[in-house]
Design an enzyme around this catalytic site. Structure first.
Site, PDB file in Angstrom:
ATOM      1  N   ASP A 180     -31.276  65.799  16.606  1.00 20.92           N
ATOM      2  CA  ASP A 180     -30.019  66.398  16.574  1.00 20.92           C
ATOM      3  C   ASP A 180     -29.512  66.989  17.938  1.00 20.92           C
ATOM      4  O   ASP A 180     -28.877  68.125  18.262  1.00 20.92           O
ATOM      5  CB  ASP A 180     -30.370  67.373  15.685  1.00 20.92           C
ATOM      6  CG  ASP A 180     -28.878  67.851  14.888  1.00 20.92           C
ATOM      7  OD1 ASP A 180     -27.883  67.160  15.056  1.00 20.92           O
ATOM      8  OD2 ASP A 180     -28.676  68.779  14.170  1.00 20.92           O
ATOM      9  N   LYS A 182     -27.218  67.822  20.897  1.00 28.63           N
ATOM     10  CA  LYS A 182     -25.780  67.987  21.023  1.00 28.63           C
ATOM     11  C   LYS A 182     -25.536  69.147  21.668  1.00 28.63           C
ATOM     12  O   LYS A 182     -26.407  70.118  21.656  1.00 28.63           O
ATOM     13  CB  LYS A 182     -24.986  67.885  19.765  1.00 28.63           C
ATOM     14  CG  LYS A 182     -25.538  68.820  18.663  1.00 28.63           C
ATOM     15  CD  LYS A 182     -24.676  68.632  17.286  1.00 28.63           C
ATOM     16  CE  LYS A 182     -25.120  68.983  16.231  1.00 28.63           C
ATOM     17  NZ  LYS A 182     -24.295  69.128  15.013  1.00 28.63           N
ATOM     18  N   ASN A 185     -26.323  72.655  20.040  1.00 30.65           N
ATOM     19  CA  ASN A 185     -27.950  73.012  19.811  1.00 30.65           C
ATOM     20  C   ASN A 185     -28.870  73.304  20.809  1.00 30.65           C
ATOM     21  O   ASN A 185     -29.953  73.340  20.905  1.00 30.65           O
ATOM     22  CB  ASN A 185     -28.567  71.822  18.771  1.00 30.65           C
ATOM     23  CG  ASN A 185     -28.132  71.651  17.438  1.00 30.65           C
ATOM     24  OD1 ASN A 185     -27.547  72.593  17.077  1.00 30.65           O
ATOM     25  ND2 ASN A 185     -28.313  70.595  16.824  1.00 30.65           N
ATOM     26  N   ASP A 198     -32.384  74.820  16.489  1.00 27.62           N
ATOM     27  CA  ASP A 198     -32.158  73.983  15.146  1.00 27.62           C
ATOM     28  C   ASP A 198     -32.781  72.632  15.045  1.00 27.62           C
ATOM     29  O   ASP A 198     -32.656  71.573  15.424  1.00 27.62           O
ATOM     30  CB  ASP A 198     -30.687  73.611  15.328  1.00 27.62           C
ATOM     31  CG  ASP A 198     -30.232  73.541  13.769  1.00 27.62           C
ATOM     32  OD1 ASP A 198     -30.998  73.163  12.853  1.00 27.62           O
ATOM     33  OD2 ASP A 198     -29.011  73.507  13.431  1.00 27.62           O
ATOM     34  N   THR A 215     -25.512  63.868  13.873  1.00 25.48           N
ATOM     35  CA  THR A 215     -24.045  64.145  14.017  1.00 25.48           C
ATOM     36  C   THR A 215     -23.325  62.811  14.333  1.00 25.48           C
ATOM     37  O   THR A 215     -24.003  62.248  14.985  1.00 25.48           O
ATOM     38  CB  THR A 215     -23.781  65.079  15.207  1.00 25.48           C
ATOM     39  OG1 THR A 215     -24.461  66.439  14.830  1.00 25.48           O
ATOM     40  CG2 THR A 215     -22.475  65.372  15.379  1.00 25.48           C
TER      41      THR A 215
END
Length: 366
Positions: A180, A182, A185, A198, A215
Site C-alpha cells: 500500500d 502511496k 501512507n 497503515d 490503491t
C-alpha cells in the site's frame, strides 16, 4: 483513502487518489498460513511484555478517520507522552470482511523494528472496538506536502525515495510485502524523515498471494490480472510513487478504476519533459510488466536498486541512520502538535452497542 480499511492518520479528500480496494482471496498457499501463524506467535510474545490500559490515556483530538476506524492523538497520563490510538469498530470490520487484514497488521507491526516504519506498542479490544497504540508522528502526510508544492524537485524526490528503498528492503528481508505504498501512507517525523504507516494490507509471504488489494493507481499488473503476486508489487509501486513525486500526478490515471487498470496493463508512460534522464530510466525499470525483469525483484534484490545511477551519490550506510538532510522540516511546535493534520469534528462516534460474544471470539487474542 481507503474504502475497506481505516487510514492510520487521515482520509484523502477529493484531490487524493482513488480509494484503496480489496477483493476476496481466490486461493492462498498453505505455507502463507503457516508463516502468518508463526508471525502471530511472535507478535503475541512481544506484546505480552507491554502493559497499558485505556484509562492510562487522555484523548486529545481525532487526527484521522476511515471507513471503520478512527485515529486519536492520546496523551499518557503518567509520562505525558503522546501516541496515536487507532480504534476500529468490530461490527464494521466483520461486515467488510477485514478480520484477516486487521490480524495481519498487528502481526506485521509486532515483528518489525526500523527507523522508517511506524511502531506498534500495544493492542487491545473491548466489546465494541479493536485498539492499536502506535507512534504519533507529528509532521503529517507526505501527500500534504506534495499537494501544496505541486511536485518535488529531483533532489527532494531522491531523498524520500532513498529512505523508502531502505524501508522496503527491510520489510522484504523479513518476507513481508507492504502492498500500500502511496504518498498518503508516508508520514514525516518532526525532523523530516519518513515513517511508513497503515499496514492493513501488509502480509508475511512465503511465495505468492492472490488477494486483490491496494490503491488503483498503484496496483501492479500481476495484481490486476490475479496471477498471484509477491514482493515485486512494492517495487512497481515505488516506480509509480517516484513518478508522482516528481510530476505531481501518477503515471496511470483515469476517471474510473477500470480505465486505470487498462492503462497499467498497456504500460505506456508519458514522461514530463523536465524529468531527469536517470530517474526516467529508473522508473521504466520499476514499471516493467514482467515481474521477473522488474528492478528490485531480480537476483540481487534491493542492491540492484541502490546501484542505479540515479542513486549514485547516495551514501546507503547513512540512510537508515537518518544522516541524510531532509529537504522539508515540518513545522512542529511540540510533540502533541496536530497542525499538520486535517481537523475532524469530535462527534459521538463511540456510541455503538456492544458486539455479541460469538463475534468477539475471533478477536480473543487481539
Amino acid at each position: 483513502m481507503a474504502t475497506a480499511k481505516p487510514e492510520t492518520y487521515s482520509v484523502v479528500n477529493s484531490a487524493g487518489h482513488s480509494p484503496s480496494c480489496e477483493g476476496g482471496t481466490m486461493k492462498e498457499d498453505a505455507n502463507n498460513a503457516a508463516a502468518q501463524t508463526a508471525t502471530a506467535l511472535t507478535a503475541a510474545l512481544t506484546l505480552e511484555q507491554r502493559s497499558y490500559k485505556l484509562d492510562d490515556f487522555d484523548t486529545v483530538s481525532t487526527v484521522g478517520t476511515g471507513t471503520f476506524g478512527r485515529v486519536f492523538l492520546v496523551k499518557e497520563k503518567k509520562t505525558r507522552g503522546y501516541f496515536a490510538l487507532k480504534a476500529m469498530k468490530i461490527p464494521d470490520v466483520i461486515r467488510l470482511k477485514q478480520e484477516q487484514h486487521v490480524q495481519n497488521e498487528k502481526a506485521v507491526l509486532s515483528e518489525v523494528n526500523h527507523p522508517f516504519l511506524i511502531r506498534l506498542f500495544w493492542t487491545h479490544h473491548d466489546e465494541c472496538f479493536l485498539y492499536m497504540l502506535m507512534d504519533y508522528v507529528p509532521g503529517g502526510e507526505l501527500f500534504s506536502y506534495l499537494r501544496n508544492m505541486g511536485r518535488f524537485n529531483n533532489s527532494t524526490g531522491l531523498f524520500y525515495s532513498a529512505e523508502i528503498v531502505c524501508a522496503i528492503e527491510y520489510l522484504h528481508s523479513k518476507e513481508i510485502v507492504y502492498r500500500d505504498l502511496k504518498p498518503e501512507n508516508i508520514l514525516l517525523d518532526r525532523d523530516g524523515h519518513i515513517r511508513l504507516t497503515d499496514f492493513g494490507f501488509a502480509k508475511k509471504l512465503v511465495d505468492r498471494t492472490w488477494t486483490l488489494c491496494g490503491t488503483p493507481e498503484y496496483l501492479a499488473p500481476e495484481v490486476i490480472q490475479s496471477k498471484g503476486h509477491g514482493r515485486a508489487v512494492d517495487w512497481w509501486a515505488l516506480g509509480v510513487l517516484i513518478f508522482e513525486m516528481l510530476s505531481g500526478y501518477p503515471p496511470f490515471f483515469d476517471d474510473n478504476p477500470f480505465g486505470i487498470y487498462q492503462k497499467i496493463l498497456d504500460g505506456k508512460i508519458d514522461f514530463p519533459r523536465h524529468l531527469d534522464f536517470n530517474v526516467k530510466d529508473l522508473i521504466k525499470k520499476f514499471l516493467v510488466v514482467e515481474r521477473t525483469r522488474r528492478l528490485g525483484n531480480m537476483k540481487n534484490g534491493a542492491d540492484d536498486v541502490k546501484k542505479h545511477r540515479w542513486f549514485k551519490y547516495v551514501d546507503w550506510d547513512a540512510v537508515p541512520q537518518r544522516k541524510l538532510k531532509p529537504p522539508v522540516v515540518p513545522k512542529v511546535s511540540h510533540e502533541g502538535d496536530t497542525s499538520n493534520f486535517e481537523a475532524y469534528p469530535e462527534d459521538d462516534w463511540k456510541k455503538d452497542p456492544p458486539v455479541p460474544p460469538k463475534d468477539l471470539e475471533m478477536f480473543k487474542n487481539f
